[in-house]
Design an enzyme around this catalytic site. Sequence first.
Site, PDB file in Angstrom:
ATOM      1  N   HIS A 163       0.812  -1.224   0.000  1.00 11.92           N
ATOM      2  CA  HIS A 163       0.000   0.000   0.000  1.00 11.92           C
ATOM      3  C   HIS A 163       0.842   1.271   0.000  1.00 11.92           C
ATOM      4  O   HIS A 163       0.784   2.086   0.912  1.00 11.92           O
ATOM      5  CB  HIS A 163      -0.954   0.001   1.189  1.00 11.92           C
ATOM      6  CG  HIS A 163      -2.043  -1.022   1.103  1.00 11.92           C
ATOM      7  ND1 HIS A 163      -3.162  -0.976   1.900  1.00 11.92           N
ATOM      8  CD2 HIS A 163      -2.181  -2.126   0.319  1.00 11.92           C
ATOM      9  CE1 HIS A 163      -3.950  -2.003   1.607  1.00 11.92           C
ATOM     10  NE2 HIS A 163      -3.363  -2.716   0.647  1.00 11.92           N
ATOM     11  N   GLU A 261     -13.609   2.412  -4.361  1.00  8.06           N
ATOM     12  CA  GLU A 261     -14.263   3.715  -4.494  1.00  8.06           C
ATOM     13  C   GLU A 261     -13.707   4.512  -5.669  1.00  8.06           C
ATOM     14  O   GLU A 261     -12.556   4.349  -6.054  1.00  8.06           O
ATOM     15  CB  GLU A 261     -14.043   4.550  -3.222  1.00  8.06           C
ATOM     16  CG  GLU A 261     -14.607   3.961  -1.963  1.00  8.06           C
ATOM     17  CD  GLU A 261     -14.290   4.795  -0.737  1.00  8.06           C
ATOM     18  OE1 GLU A 261     -14.852   4.497   0.329  1.00  8.06           O
ATOM     19  OE2 GLU A 261     -13.483   5.752  -0.848  1.00  8.06           O
ATOM     20  N   TYR A 282     -11.878  -8.865   5.404  1.00 10.40           N
ATOM     21  CA  TYR A 282     -11.521  -9.989   4.543  1.00 10.40           C
ATOM     22  C   TYR A 282     -12.097 -11.287   5.096  1.00 10.40           C
ATOM     23  O   TYR A 282     -11.999 -11.584   6.290  1.00 10.40           O
ATOM     24  CB  TYR A 282     -10.004 -10.106   4.431  1.00 10.40           C
ATOM     25  CG  TYR A 282      -9.388  -9.145   3.442  1.00 10.40           C
ATOM     26  CD1 TYR A 282      -9.824  -9.097   2.117  1.00 10.40           C
ATOM     27  CD2 TYR A 282      -8.366  -8.297   3.822  1.00 10.40           C
ATOM     28  CE1 TYR A 282      -9.270  -8.217   1.208  1.00 10.40           C
ATOM     29  CE2 TYR A 282      -7.783  -7.412   2.917  1.00 10.40           C
ATOM     30  CZ  TYR A 282      -8.248  -7.373   1.608  1.00 10.40           C
ATOM     31  OH  TYR A 282      -7.687  -6.507   0.712  1.00 10.40           O
TER      32      TYR A 282
END
Length: 397
Positions: A163, A261, A282
């Site tokens: 990330h 999104e 998850y």
Amino acid sequence: MTGSNRGPTRRAFLQSGVAVGSLVPAGCVTPLSGPSDPDEFDLETVVDGLSQPWGLAFLPDDARLLVTELEGRLTVVDREGGSSAAVDGVPTVHDAGQGGLLDVAVHPEFPDEPWIYLTYAASNDDGESTTHLGRGELDREEGVLEEFEVLYVAEPFVDSDGHYGSRVVFDDDGTLYATVGDRQLDDFGPDHVSQDPTNDLGTTLRLEADGSVPEDNPFDDDAEAGDAIFSYGHRNAQGMTVHPETGEIWQSEHGEQDGDEINVLEAGGNYGWPIAGYDCEYGTADPIGDEPHEREDVVDPVYYWECTSGGFPPAGATFYDGDAFPDWRGDLFVGNLAGQYLGRFNVDGGDVEELDPLLADRGWRVRDVAAAPDTGALYVAVDADDAPVVRLVPPAD
């Protein structure tokens, strides 16, 4: 529901186009099948044999394309002949997990300002890593980035290889925006790094082209927040583009499980992660946090994929504003990774509608998409170890 809407030498190559490296001739048209209309476009291979291409940037008034490869190579590609060569002078990157050489952008006034901007993961002496932004001057004859300088280092460094965010774009005023991911830290609560604007994780940064902080940034006078931060509360925005009519900055962002999104940035906006979103944990159908529309302190996405929908793991994004495909003008294109297609969205103000997918029969993880400013062809980077960059062009007569 699947989606919801709120609101030889490098010099020889660079001078003459002589082939260097792994080449596939351009103009190789392949038939299409599946949900895309086979009469809508032809597909051409621009270059092949790349290692996880991540970012695309066109050199203005030039038939060449810059491509980043995750392992740390910046490649310049002749769009007409298909030849390619690596550029020297690229910084050392942290090539692990989702890290490596990530996005690339060209200064808006290139070649008068010959700067090429790179985002990348790099590590410290303890092996921790973070997202970096830097730039170098491109010598097109020598094929080298000269005087490379680090402009911004996202704080803090952490022991994670995930990330990094790392898209970078310039707006119409020449101001730079760069995304930083939350580094896959999973303390799902109000103390999460993305909800703490004193650090850079889970944010969008806004900088001048030289790396300085604009005086009108939303937190510039706030001692409790980073002055380079434009928005926060992000998980991992891997797509970012400028709306061609409004100048707004649009982002595509990964949710946890589902909850992906599409957002429009607002100065100082909190985009909710992980206190608000449409994600689920998850392996479960359990929501994470509130729904954004339930909170006044969170900016609601303009489009999202709610928990149990299957999601849309998004990557690079661009608005189409070219002439090659008049019917696509104003549409938003977003790469889909796990879903393995190129998403197309009709945008009318703040109303967003997903249209039929493109390239859905190829089995390609689509990492980035960009429209050539001269031809209007739509270029797509495929995320794989031995991968092509392809382009969509109008069908031959």
